[in-house]
Design a protein around this motif. Structure first.
Motif, PDB file in Angstrom:
ATOM      1  N   GLU A 195      10.366 -24.279   8.514  1.00 32.09           N
ATOM      2  CA  GLU A 195      10.781 -24.167   9.907  1.00 32.09           C
ATOM      3  C   GLU A 195      12.180 -23.574  10.119  1.00 32.09           C
ATOM      4  OE1 GLU A 195      10.008 -27.786  12.063  1.00 32.09           O
ATOM      5  OE2 GLU A 195       8.134 -28.105  10.998  1.00 32.09           O
ATOM      6  N   LYS A 196      12.718 -22.902   9.117  1.00 31.75           N
ATOM      7  CA  LYS A 196      14.007 -22.225   9.241  1.00 31.75           C
ATOM      8  C   LYS A 196      13.808 -20.751   8.979  1.00 31.75           C
ATOM      9  CE  LYS A 196      17.931 -24.952   8.357  1.00 31.75           C
ATOM     10  NZ  LYS A 196      18.994 -25.329   7.455  1.00 31.75           N
ATOM     11  N   LYS A 197      14.550 -19.919   9.715  1.00 32.76           N
ATOM     12  CA  LYS A 197      14.457 -18.476   9.535  1.00 32.76           C
ATOM     13  C   LYS A 197      15.486 -18.017   8.505  1.00 32.76           C
ATOM     14  CE  LYS A 197      12.982 -17.478  14.221  1.00 32.76           C
ATOM     15  NZ  LYS A 197      13.283 -16.762  15.469  1.00 32.76           N
ATOM     16  N   TYR A 198      15.032 -17.148   7.612  1.00 31.42           N
ATOM     17  CA  TYR A 198      15.895 -16.561   6.584  1.00 31.42           C
ATOM     18  C   TYR A 198      15.716 -15.051   6.603  1.00 31.42           C
ATOM     19  CZ  TYR A 198      16.147 -21.318   4.803  1.00 31.42           C
ATOM     20  OH  TYR A 198      16.353 -22.663   4.691  1.00 31.42           O
ATOM     21  N   SER A 199      16.785 -14.351   6.303  1.00 31.89           N
ATOM     22  CA  SER A 199      16.722 -12.897   6.191  1.00 31.89           C
ATOM     23  C   SER A 199      15.930 -12.533   4.935  1.00 31.89           C
ATOM     24  CB  SER A 199      18.140 -12.335   6.091  1.00 31.89           C
ATOM     25  OG  SER A 199      18.132 -11.043   5.534  1.00 31.89           O
ATOM     26  N   GLU A 200      14.906 -11.711   5.118  1.00 27.85           N
ATOM     27  CA  GLU A 200      14.101 -11.276   3.968  1.00 27.85           C
ATOM     28  C   GLU A 200      14.974 -10.532   2.966  1.00 27.85           C
ATOM     29  OE1 GLU A 200       9.998  -8.814   2.988  1.00 27.85           O
ATOM     30  OE2 GLU A 200      10.751  -8.844   5.043  1.00 27.85           O
ATOM     31  N   ARG A 201      15.850  -9.663   3.459  1.00 33.07           N
ATOM     32  CA  ARG A 201      16.733  -8.892   2.584  1.00 33.07           C
ATOM     33  C   ARG A 201      17.659  -9.802   1.784  1.00 33.07           C
ATOM     34  NH1 ARG A 201      21.131  -7.350   1.622  1.00 33.07           N
ATOM     35  NH2 ARG A 201      21.979  -5.384   1.014  1.00 33.07           N
ATOM     36  N   ASN A 202      18.217 -10.833   2.427  1.00 35.12           N
ATOM     37  CA  ASN A 202      19.085 -11.772   1.709  1.00 35.12           C
ATOM     38  C   ASN A 202      18.315 -12.529   0.632  1.00 35.12           C
ATOM     39  OD1 ASN A 202      21.371 -11.093   3.146  1.00 35.12           O
ATOM     40  ND2 ASN A 202      21.248 -12.838   4.530  1.00 35.12           N
ATOM     41  N   LEU A 203      17.100 -12.952   0.948  1.00 33.33           N
ATOM     42  CA  LEU A 203      16.294 -13.664  -0.047  1.00 33.33           C
ATOM     43  C   LEU A 203      15.933 -12.754  -1.211  1.00 33.33           C
ATOM     44  CD1 LEU A 203      13.958 -15.851   2.190  1.00 33.33           C
ATOM     45  CD2 LEU A 203      15.936 -16.600   0.846  1.00 33.33           C
ATOM     46  N   GLN A 204      15.660 -11.483  -0.928  1.00 32.49           N
ATOM     47  CA  GLN A 204      15.388 -10.527  -2.002  1.00 32.49           C
ATOM     48  C   GLN A 204      16.616 -10.387  -2.899  1.00 32.49           C
ATOM     49  OE1 GLN A 204      14.360  -7.176   0.471  1.00 32.49           O
ATOM     50  NE2 GLN A 204      12.188  -7.380   0.024  1.00 32.49           N
ATOM     51  N   LEU A 205      17.768 -10.259  -2.279  1.00 32.78           N
ATOM     52  CA  LEU A 205      19.014 -10.102  -3.032  1.00 32.78           C
ATOM     53  C   LEU A 205      19.298 -11.336  -3.883  1.00 32.78           C
ATOM     54  CD1 LEU A 205      21.688  -8.584  -3.606  1.00 32.78           C
ATOM     55  CD2 LEU A 205      22.611  -9.693  -1.558  1.00 32.78           C
ATOM     56  N   GLU A 223      24.553 -15.368   5.222  1.00 29.12           N
ATOM     57  CA  GLU A 223      24.189 -14.847   6.542  1.00 29.12           C
ATOM     58  C   GLU A 223      25.257 -15.224   7.571  1.00 29.12           C
ATOM     59  OE1 GLU A 223      22.181 -12.568   9.139  1.00 29.12           O
ATOM     60  OE2 GLU A 223      21.597 -12.803   7.041  1.00 29.12           O
ATOM     61  N   ASP A 224      25.791 -16.437   7.457  1.00 29.82           N
ATOM     62  CA  ASP A 224      26.838 -16.905   8.363  1.00 29.82           C
ATOM     63  C   ASP A 224      27.942 -17.575   7.540  1.00 29.82           C
ATOM     64  OD1 ASP A 224      28.490 -17.896  10.335  1.00 29.82           O
ATOM     65  OD2 ASP A 224      26.956 -19.138  11.286  1.00 29.82           O
ATOM     66  N   PRO A 225      28.895 -16.777   7.050  1.00 31.06           N
ATOM     67  CA  PRO A 225      29.961 -17.307   6.187  1.00 31.06           C
ATOM     68  C   PRO A 225      30.799 -18.416   6.822  1.00 31.06           C
ATOM     69  CG  PRO A 225      29.883 -14.933   6.043  1.00 31.06           C
ATOM     70  CD  PRO A 225      28.971 -15.327   7.165  1.00 31.06           C
ATOM     71  N   ARG A 226      30.771 -18.538   8.147  1.00 34.50           N
ATOM     72  CA  ARG A 226      31.543 -19.610   8.803  1.00 34.50           C
ATOM     73  C   ARG A 226      30.988 -20.995   8.481  1.00 34.50           C
ATOM     74  NH1 ARG A 226      31.051 -16.647  14.386  1.00 34.50           N
ATOM     75  NH2 ARG A 226      29.013 -16.517  13.398  1.00 34.50           N
ATOM     76  N   LYS A 227      29.795 -21.066   7.910  1.00 33.20           N
ATOM     77  CA  LYS A 227      29.216 -22.355   7.496  1.00 33.20           C
ATOM     78  C   LYS A 227      29.811 -22.848   6.180  1.00 33.20           C
ATOM     79  CE  LYS A 227      24.643 -21.777   9.595  1.00 33.20           C
ATOM     80  NZ  LYS A 227      23.196 -21.703   9.319  1.00 33.20           N
ATOM     81  N   LEU A 228      30.408 -21.955   5.404  1.00 39.17           N
ATOM     82  CA  LEU A 228      30.877 -22.321   4.062  1.00 39.17           C
ATOM     83  C   LEU A 228      31.797 -23.533   4.031  1.00 39.17           C
ATOM     84  CD1 LEU A 228      30.914 -21.781   1.017  1.00 39.17           C
ATOM     85  CD2 LEU A 228      32.814 -20.213   1.413  1.00 39.17           C
ATOM     86  N   PRO A 229      32.833 -23.624   4.885  1.00 39.30           N
ATOM     87  CA  PRO A 229      33.720 -24.795   4.785  1.00 39.30           C
ATOM     88  C   PRO A 229      32.988 -26.127   4.924  1.00 39.30           C
ATOM     89  CG  PRO A 229      34.665 -23.145   6.246  1.00 39.30           C
ATOM     90  CD  PRO A 229      33.268 -22.685   5.915  1.00 39.30           C
ATOM     91  N   TYR A 230      31.900 -26.131   5.679  1.00 39.47           N
ATOM     92  CA  TYR A 230      31.155 -27.360   5.920  1.00 39.47           C
ATOM     93  C   TYR A 230      30.148 -27.666   4.813  1.00 39.47           C
ATOM     94  CZ  TYR A 230      33.222 -26.366  10.407  1.00 39.47           C
ATOM     95  OH  TYR A 230      34.130 -26.077  11.396  1.00 39.47           O
ATOM     96  N   LEU A 231      29.903 -26.694   3.962  1.00 42.24           N
ATOM     97  CA  LEU A 231      28.893 -26.864   2.916  1.00 42.24           C
ATOM     98  C   LEU A 231      29.472 -26.899   1.503  1.00 42.24           C
ATOM     99  CD1 LEU A 231      26.163 -24.499   4.395  1.00 42.24           C
ATOM    100  CD2 LEU A 231      26.179 -26.999   4.391  1.00 42.24           C
ATOM    101  N   LEU A 232      30.791 -26.856   1.377  1.00 43.18           N
ATOM    102  CA  LEU A 232      31.399 -26.861   0.041  1.00 43.18           C
ATOM    103  C   LEU A 232      30.988 -28.078  -0.775  1.00 43.18           C
ATOM    104  CD1 LEU A 232      34.982 -25.499   0.770  1.00 43.18           C
ATOM    105  CD2 LEU A 232      33.164 -24.371  -0.526  1.00 43.18           C
TER     106      LEU A 232
END
Length: 126
Positions: A14-24, A50-59
């Protein structure tokens, strides 16, 4: 588990992911036939590049994650860095941020960068 999204995106759990990012990240061009095999940490990496602003919250999430295949994850980080360098001219801010995410996670999880400039590369086999 996987539902076809619009062109260029894949819906997993139920989450959308970029196909290109998943391929990479996975290194697989035919990603639509491998969505069941994508580990949670790879999906999380796709979200954060896809959204680097999430990084601080996911470290902490990345730091404490049980990575199923350390080598595959490390190579995913390297692919993001290489792809970012190659595409830097397309959108410098976007690709600098993606590269920063991959380098930060590599330092956090592995203590050093394999592709660091001016130093011995960590790519040699021990």
């Amino acid at each position: 588990m996987e539902v076809e999204g619009t062109s260029g995106e894949i819906i997993i759990l139920e989450k959308k992911y970029s196909e290109r990012n998943l391929q990479l990240i996975t290194g697989k061009k035919d990603i639509r036939s491998h969505t069941v095999d994508i580990p949670e940490e790879m999906l999380l990496l796709s979200e954060v590049i896809e959204d680097p602003r999430k990084l601080p919250y996911l470290l902490e999430t990345f730091h404490t994650a049980q990575i199923k295949n350390e080598k595959a994850f490390h190579f995913a980080l390297l692919r993001v860095q290489v792809d970012s360098d190659i595409r830097m001219h397309e959108d410098i801010q976007r690709y600098q941020q993606r590269k920063y995410v991959a380098e930060t996670l590599e330092k956090l999880l592995y203590g050093e960068l394999m592709l660091s400039v001016g130093e011995n590369s960590g790519l040699e086999d021990d």
